[in-house]
Design a protein around this motif. Structure first.
Motif, PDB file in Angstrom:
ATOM      1  N   TRP A  68      -9.771  -1.993  -4.883  1.00 32.82           N
ATOM      2  CA  TRP A  68     -10.437  -1.216  -3.837  1.00 32.82           C
ATOM      3  C   TRP A  68     -11.111  -2.127  -2.824  1.00 32.82           C
ATOM      4  CZ3 TRP A  68      -8.886   3.545  -3.929  1.00 32.82           C
ATOM      5  CH2 TRP A  68      -8.565   4.155  -5.134  1.00 32.82           C
ATOM      6  N   CYS A  99       1.554   8.004  -6.191  1.00 34.04           N
ATOM      7  CA  CYS A  99       0.273   8.648  -6.471  1.00 34.04           C
ATOM      8  C   CYS A  99       0.386  10.158  -6.299  1.00 34.04           C
ATOM      9  CB  CYS A  99      -0.795   8.143  -5.502  1.00 34.04           C
ATOM     10  SG  CYS A  99      -1.301   6.445  -5.766  1.00 34.04           S
ATOM     11  N   ILE A 130       0.845  -1.198   0.000  1.00 32.87           N
ATOM     12  CA  ILE A 130       0.000   0.000   0.000  1.00 32.87           C
ATOM     13  C   ILE A 130       0.883   1.252   0.000  1.00 32.87           C
ATOM     14  CG2 ILE A 130      -1.722   1.317   1.294  1.00 32.87           C
ATOM     15  CD1 ILE A 130      -2.800  -1.430   2.285  1.00 32.87           C
ATOM     16  N   LEU A 149       1.077   4.273  -2.663  1.00 36.97           N
ATOM     17  CA  LEU A 149       0.839   5.652  -2.230  1.00 36.97           C
ATOM     18  C   LEU A 149       1.975   6.587  -2.639  1.00 36.97           C
ATOM     19  CD1 LEU A 149      -0.666   5.086   1.334  1.00 36.97           C
ATOM     20  CD2 LEU A 149      -1.853   5.993  -0.678  1.00 36.97           C
ATOM     21  N   LEU A 196      -5.698   2.735  -9.682  1.00 33.90           N
ATOM     22  CA  LEU A 196      -5.113   1.825  -8.697  1.00 33.90           C
ATOM     23  C   LEU A 196      -4.587   0.557  -9.378  1.00 33.90           C
ATOM     24  CD1 LEU A 196      -4.476   1.155  -5.750  1.00 33.90           C
ATOM     25  CD2 LEU A 196      -6.773   0.187  -5.575  1.00 33.90           C
ATOM     26  N   ARG A 252      -9.076   2.894   2.467  1.00 31.15           N
ATOM     27  CA  ARG A 252      -8.344   2.014   3.394  1.00 31.15           C
ATOM     28  C   ARG A 252      -8.789   2.226   4.840  1.00 31.15           C
ATOM     29  NH1 ARG A 252      -2.445   3.847   4.350  1.00 31.15           N
ATOM     30  NH2 ARG A 252      -3.662   5.370   5.517  1.00 31.15           N
ATOM     31  N   GLU A 287      -5.120  11.104  -5.656  1.00 34.74           N
ATOM     32  CA  GLU A 287      -5.156   9.638  -5.676  1.00 34.74           C
ATOM     33  C   GLU A 287      -4.816   9.082  -4.291  1.00 34.74           C
ATOM     34  OE1 GLU A 287      -3.707   9.034 -10.334  1.00 34.74           O
ATOM     35  OE2 GLU A 287      -2.227   9.087  -8.720  1.00 34.74           O
ATOM     36  N   ARG A 288      -3.804   9.665  -3.649  1.00 34.54           N
ATOM     37  CA  ARG A 288      -3.395   9.237  -2.315  1.00 34.54           C
ATOM     38  C   ARG A 288      -4.547   9.396  -1.319  1.00 34.54           C
ATOM     39  NH1 ARG A 288       0.599  12.633  -1.531  1.00 34.54           N
ATOM     40  NH2 ARG A 288       1.904  11.465  -2.969  1.00 34.54           N
ATOM     41  N   ILE A 334      -7.185   6.602  -1.842  1.00 34.57           N
ATOM     42  CA  ILE A 334      -6.723   5.303  -1.333  1.00 34.57           C
ATOM     43  C   ILE A 334      -6.765   5.292   0.194  1.00 34.57           C
ATOM     44  CG2 ILE A 334      -4.747   3.739  -1.120  1.00 34.57           C
ATOM     45  CD1 ILE A 334      -3.948   4.608  -3.984  1.00 34.57           C
TER      46      ILE A 334
END
Length: 182
Positions: A141, A48, A41, A45, A127, A60, A52-53, A56
């Motif tokens: 996801w 990204c 992960i 990250l 992703l 999460r 985007e980060r 996610i």
């Protein structure tokens, strides 16, 4: 079937042996979802952009479905919690549920009617592309939902609470999400 034969033998006072005695149940293999480790992960990250980060980290940390994340507006973000909306069936209304506000939103300020993740109107494919580019084991996801549920179970959170957090209406569905973390 063994119980049914025994019932009939007893009920009708039949004089023969149950033909199912000694038959072993057919093994049912449960396919486990891949739970991405923290390192995978973090690798994604790092590759990204900030939007985007944020997406996610939000998925999460809240264990939400991706379509729930894409619906979040400023009105849904409160001091300590976020309200997520999902459909329980194809023709149902949106059903709200509260989840703890993730730390990734702690410094974020958006307008009340502003959509949090306005960059994506449909399922975000970045992703999967990044995971493939980084040559990591495939995850999506939804795997992040399984991950969060498994972490909560390992922390001793009651199954009913996990069910409510995930927005399930059946404990059996939630049990299917839980697995041992490596």
């Amino acid at each position: 079937t063994k119980a049914l034969f025994n019932h009939c033998i007893d009920e009708f006072d039949l004089d023969f042996k149950n033909p199912c005695v000694g038959i072993k149940p057919f093994p049912i293999k449960r396919k486990l979802k891949y739970i991405p480790p923290d390192d995978d992960i973090e690798t994604v990250l790092k590759n990204c952009d900030p939007e985007e980060r944020l997406l996610i980290e939000f998925v999460r940390d809240t264990a939400c479905r991706i379509n729930e994340a894409l619906r979040v507006t400023g009105n849904d973000i409160h001091k300590d919690y976020v309200v997520l909306y999902t459909k329980k069936s194809r023709n149902s209304d949106l059903v709200p549920r509260k989840v703890q506000k993730p730390t990734c939103l702690s410094t974020l300020n958006i307008g009340n009617d502003e959509i949090l993740f306005k960059r994506w109107q449909t399922y975000p494919r970045f992703l999967e592309d990044k995971i493939k580019l980084l040559k990591l084991k495939t995850w999506s996801w939804h795997n992040l939902r399984h991950r969060k549920a498994s972490i909560m179970s390992k922390e001793g959170i009651p199954l009913f609470d996990i069910m409510c957090l995930l927005g399930h209406s059946n404990l059996k569905t939630t049990q299917g999400y839980l697995q041992q973390l490596v």
